[in-house]
Design a protein around this motif. Sequence first.
Motif, PDB file in Angstrom:
ATOM      1  N   PRO A  14       0.814  -1.079   0.135  1.00 56.78           N
ATOM      2  CA  PRO A  14      -0.410  -0.109   0.453  1.00 56.78           C
ATOM      3  C   PRO A  14       0.319   1.252  -0.382  1.00 56.78           C
ATOM      4  N   ASP A  15       2.027   1.466   0.304  1.00 60.07           N
ATOM      5  CA  ASP A  15       3.511   1.982   0.473  1.00 60.07           C
ATOM      6  C   ASP A  15       3.970   2.729  -0.910  1.00 60.07           C
ATOM      7  N   SER A  16       3.724   2.234  -2.042  1.00 49.40           N
ATOM      8  CA  SER A  16       4.432   1.890  -3.854  1.00 49.40           C
ATOM      9  C   SER A  16       3.402   2.315  -4.448  1.00 49.40           C
ATOM     10  N   VAL A  17       3.575   2.762  -5.354  1.00 47.66           N
ATOM     11  CA  VAL A  17       2.609   2.395  -5.907  1.00 47.66           C
ATOM     12  C   VAL A  17       3.451   1.005  -7.133  1.00 47.66           C
ATOM     13  N   VAL A  18       2.012   0.315  -7.415  1.00 50.64           N
ATOM     14  CA  VAL A  18       2.240  -1.074  -8.529  1.00 50.64           C
ATOM     15  C   VAL A  18       2.431  -0.326  -9.827  1.00 50.64           C
ATOM     16  N   ILE A  19       3.252  -0.888 -11.026  1.00 53.60           N
ATOM     17  CA  ILE A  19       2.947  -0.437 -12.292  1.00 53.60           C
ATOM     18  C   ILE A  19       2.719  -2.354 -12.898  1.00 53.60           C
ATOM     19  N   VAL A  20       2.312  -2.238 -13.370  1.00 51.26           N
ATOM     20  CA  VAL A  20       1.798  -3.780 -14.051  1.00 51.26           C
ATOM     21  C   VAL A  20       1.891  -2.914 -15.981  1.00 51.26           C
ATOM     22  N   ASP A  21       2.431  -3.594 -16.306  1.00 51.78           N
ATOM     23  CA  ASP A  21       2.922  -3.150 -17.730  1.00 51.78           C
ATOM     24  C   ASP A  21       2.207  -5.058 -18.292  1.00 51.78           C
ATOM     25  N   GLU A  54      -5.753   2.504  -4.904  1.00 52.79           N
ATOM     26  CA  GLU A  54      -5.749   3.588  -5.836  1.00 52.79           C
ATOM     27  C   GLU A  54      -3.573   3.305  -5.902  1.00 52.79           C
ATOM     28  N   ASN A  55      -3.389   2.633  -5.991  1.00 56.98           N
ATOM     29  CA  ASN A  55      -1.975   2.696  -5.793  1.00 56.98           C
ATOM     30  C   ASN A  55      -1.067   1.429  -6.838  1.00 56.98           C
ATOM     31  N   LEU A  56      -2.091   0.865  -8.164  1.00 63.25           N
ATOM     32  CA  LEU A  56      -2.164   0.291  -8.807  1.00 63.25           C
ATOM     33  C   LEU A  56      -1.892   0.976 -10.488  1.00 63.25           C
ATOM     34  N   LEU A  57      -1.140   1.352 -11.302  1.00 66.74           N
ATOM     35  CA  LEU A  57      -0.939   1.317 -12.855  1.00 66.74           C
ATOM     36  C   LEU A  57      -1.760   0.513 -13.589  1.00 66.74           C
ATOM     37  N   VAL A  58      -2.118   0.294 -14.507  1.00 64.90           N
ATOM     38  CA  VAL A  58      -1.815  -0.644 -15.473  1.00 64.90           C
ATOM     39  C   VAL A  58      -1.769   0.037 -16.738  1.00 64.90           C
ATOM     40  N   VAL A  59      -0.353  -0.136 -17.688  1.00 64.48           N
ATOM     41  CA  VAL A  59      -0.519  -0.636 -18.545  1.00 64.48           C
ATOM     42  C   VAL A  59      -0.764  -0.887 -20.201  1.00 64.48           C
TER      43      VAL A  59
END
Length: 352
Positions: free
Chosen positions: A174-181, A200-205
């Motif tokens: 929860p304390d860092s952004v997780v990027i899923v490529d 809120e911290n999940l970025l899907v690319v």
Amino acid sequence: MNWEKNVRRVVPYVPGEQPKAEKVIKLNTNENPYPPAPGVQAKMVAFADRFDELRLYPSPTVEDLVKELALYHKVPEEKVFVGVGSDDVLATAFLTFFNSDKAILFPDVTYSFYDVWAALYGIPFETKKLDGNYRIIPEDYMVENGGIVIANPNAPTGIALGRDVLERIIAANPDSVVIVDEAYVDFGGESCIPLTDKYENLLVVQTFSKSRSMAGLRVGVAIGSPKLIAYLNDVKFSINSYTINLPTLEYAVESLRDEAYFRKCVDRICATREWTKEQLTALGYEVLESKTNFLFAKPAAYTAEEVFEYLKTKHIYVRHFKGERVKDYLRISIGTAEEMQELIQTLKDWRK
Ligand code: PMP
């Protein structure tokens, strides 16, 4: 004469060759062998009558494409970001979200651009070894970190993790952004987009370069919480307001509107992938299970480098990476059925 000491020096990412010769079979950069949707071409032809519009800057907020992507993925528009290919999206995301003294984490065998961006931006990073079967060990990503990036399906292995496995990693961070490529997700993977409501911290690319046959037009997408997207836009608008060119915006919208064509191409590529895998296995190759538009395969009788060089003499281009963990394998993009038949025949014909 001392200006060079102020230069930001980087070791750049090396993309696959783009050979100029005409009659080559190009299986080295995971491009789609089929053209973009017919509607894209029609739009392109029609654009000739609007030549004059090129005087104008394109929309900085790319709202028409954002709207179409939001409809397509069934998410609010505030959750969508667009960039110049997913490389641009990922580079912007690294710059935006990985701003900690702690190391970001990614697998030792993965997209080889991650460590290049980390070095460029001065982001500390640590790689986590895949297991003996080239699989991610989820627990490795449940330690203190400054961010996480995971390609799913992974490249160059082709191996996909289930959404449940990714969720365990995301939930633990929860304390860092997780990027899923998800550059290759349309070829059989399970997207993490549904998880962006919960985390809120999940970025899907994702990208239009592979499953949508538009590598040459450069369109990439990120989907995440409105908060993440707003931060991403702040950085984007601090570098370049007009990233997507005017016609490309419209071509990307057309591509999204033809689901039947999209499905047809993807299904065809997946069927060709499975045929190629069977054939390579019959030739003694060890082939990892792939949910992408490429295969990661270890030749039997010759080294991967020998096969790579031999195929090149036959004008067939595949990809060979020299890293210690991957040098025994070839990454072979899936072309048309005819191209893959020719690849297999060429391999069968080879007598040293
Ligand atoms: N992610 C992965 C895992 C890739 O293999 C690629 C293609 N080289 C990209 C992102 C970037 O693709 P593009 O910039 O064409 O969207």
